[in-house]
Write an enzyme that holds these catalytic residues in place. Structure first.
Site, short mmCIF file in Angstrom:
data_model
loop_
_atom_site.label_atom_id
_atom_site.label_comp_id
_atom_site.label_asym_id
_atom_site.label_seq_id
_atom_site.Cartn_x
_atom_site.Cartn_y
_atom_site.Cartn_z
N ARG A 188 -2.10 -8.32 -20.91
CA ARG A 188 -3.05 -7.88 -21.95
C ARG A 188 -2.40 -7.03 -23.02
O ARG A 188 -2.87 -6.93 -24.14
CB ARG A 188 -4.19 -7.08 -21.31
CG ARG A 188 -5.13 -7.89 -20.45
CD ARG A 188 -6.09 -7.00 -19.70
NE ARG A 188 -6.86 -6.16 -20.59
CZ ARG A 188 -7.93 -6.58 -21.29
NH1 ARG A 188 -8.31 -7.84 -21.17
NH2 ARG A 188 -8.59 -5.78 -22.08
N GLU A 197 2.77 -9.09 8.65
CA GLU A 197 2.80 -7.64 8.87
C GLU A 197 3.85 -6.97 7.98
O GLU A 197 4.00 -5.76 8.03
CB GLU A 197 3.11 -7.33 10.34
CG GLU A 197 2.04 -7.81 11.30
CD GLU A 197 0.65 -7.44 10.82
OE1 GLU A 197 -0.15 -8.36 10.62
OE2 GLU A 197 0.40 -6.25 10.59
N PRO A 208 0.81 -1.22 0.00
CA PRO A 208 0.00 0.00 0.00
C PRO A 208 0.84 1.27 0.00
O PRO A 208 0.36 2.34 -0.30
CB PRO A 208 -0.81 -0.11 1.31
CG PRO A 208 -0.77 -1.54 1.68
CD PRO A 208 0.53 -2.06 1.20
N1 LIG Z 1 1.41 -3.65 6.39
C1 LIG Z 1 0.56 -4.40 5.49
C2 LIG Z 1 1.35 -5.07 4.41
C3 LIG Z 1 2.44 -5.97 4.99
C4 LIG Z 1 3.13 -6.76 3.94
C5 LIG Z 1 2.19 -7.51 3.05
C6 LIG Z 1 1.19 -6.60 2.45
C7 LIG Z 1 0.28 -7.41 1.59
N2 LIG Z 1 -0.94 -6.73 1.39
C8 LIG Z 1 -1.09 -5.81 0.42
C9 LIG Z 1 -0.17 -5.64 -0.59
C10 LIG Z 1 -0.43 -4.65 -1.53
C11 LIG Z 1 -1.58 -3.89 -1.43
C12 LIG Z 1 -1.88 -2.83 -2.45
N3 LIG Z 1 -2.74 -1.88 -2.12
O1 LIG Z 1 -1.32 -2.87 -3.55
C13 LIG Z 1 -2.45 -4.12 -0.42
N4 LIG Z 1 -2.22 -5.08 0.49
C14 LIG Z 1 0.41 -5.85 3.51
#
Ligand SMILES: NC[C@H]1CCC[C@@H](CNc2ccc(C(N)=O)cn2)C1
Length: 252
Positions: A160, A122, A95
């Site tokens: 794609r 995490e 994220p």
């Molecule tokens: N601290 C949270 C973080 C820890 C490590 C693993 C990720 C996996 N989850 C994800 C990965 C990417 C996205 C996105 N928005 O692209 C959302 N979620 C989550």
């Protein structure tokens, strides 16, 4: 030279969603690209195949250990070099990353090799980022349980754009974001469904009028739902006229 996609993931089986179906499945089956999955658990040395541990400094949850990830990333790099790909872009889905958009998809679609790291728990030990030039990429402002779905979203959108991936090459070009607009409405048989009709222009056979109608609808929808997209997009005189027509009809 077909592109090689490598993913580091604790859940390789998830990727049948990409390799087993539709456009991406066909592209892989037809050898337009290939996909190799690396499970960090295969790079552990302890009897329990440990891939995670508690965070220094305390706090909830677990982190992915640096060593299995480092070894898996290095194995992927070595495999790519053996396939003749010297420089691969390395992407960590998170994220905190650069937002995936059409421009980045096009960039990634030109790469001969991609190495994607899908995190879980995490997060991952920070030292992995000191050992590998990982770029962070986000598919949107929300948190998922793992990076696997974002990795598949990224790969699907990239595949794609590979030559031959889409039967009728035009459909990728006509993809809404390809020309910076949202998509127009679509209709197919029957002409009358539960009393709901198809816009007559689409049945007229007048292809110039049909093109104009679709462009007007795409412009109108973009103006209504995503005016920000119109900020970055110059409109041709024809497009400006069509959008004006759409807006006048809305205000009438
Ligand atoms: N601290 C949270 C973080 C820890 C490590 C693993 C990720 C996996 N989850 C994800 C990965 C990417 C996205 C996105 N928005 O692209 C959302 N979620 C989550």
């Amino acid at each position: 030279m077909k592109p090689h996609y490598h993913v580091i993931t604790l859940f390789p089986e998830m990727f049948t969603a990409l390799s087993g179906f539709g456009v991406s499945g066909r592209a892989l089956r037809n050898g337009l690209c290939d996909l190799k999955l690396w499970d960090p658990r295969e790079f552990t040395q302890d009897a329990y195949r440990t891939v995670d541990d508690r965070p220094f400094g305390g706090g909830p949850g677990m982190l992915m250990l640096a060593e299995p990830l480092d070894l898996a990333l290095t194995a992927a790099k070595t495999a790519l070099r053996a396939a003749g790909v010297d420089q691969s872009r390395m992407v960590y889905l998170s994220p905190q990353g650069r937002r995936l958009d059409h421009a980045l998809v096009l960039e990634l679609a030109t790469e001969p090799g991609l190495i994607l790291l899908a995190g879980r728990y995490e997060g991952i030990d920070e030292r992995v980022f000191q050992r590998h030039p990982l770029e962070e990429v986000s598919i949107g402002d929300y948190v998922l349980s793992g990076g696997e779905l974002p990795a598949m979203v990224l790969l699907d959108s990239v595949i794609r754009h590979l030559p031959g991936a889409l039967g009728d090459a035009d459909s990728a070009k006509e993809d809404s974001f390809a020309d910076g607009l949202l998509d127009c409405p679509h209709y197919t048989r029957p002409e009358d469904y539960q009393g709901l009709k198809v816009p007559p222009v689409l049945l007229s056979g007048n292809h110039a009028a049909i093109r104009r109608w679709r462009l007007k609808q795409a412009l109108g929808r973009t103006w209504q739902r995503r005016p920000d997209l119109l900020q970055d997009r110059r409109l041709s005189p024809e497009e400006q006229d069509l959008l004006d027509e759409f807006r006048r009809a809305q205000e009438a």
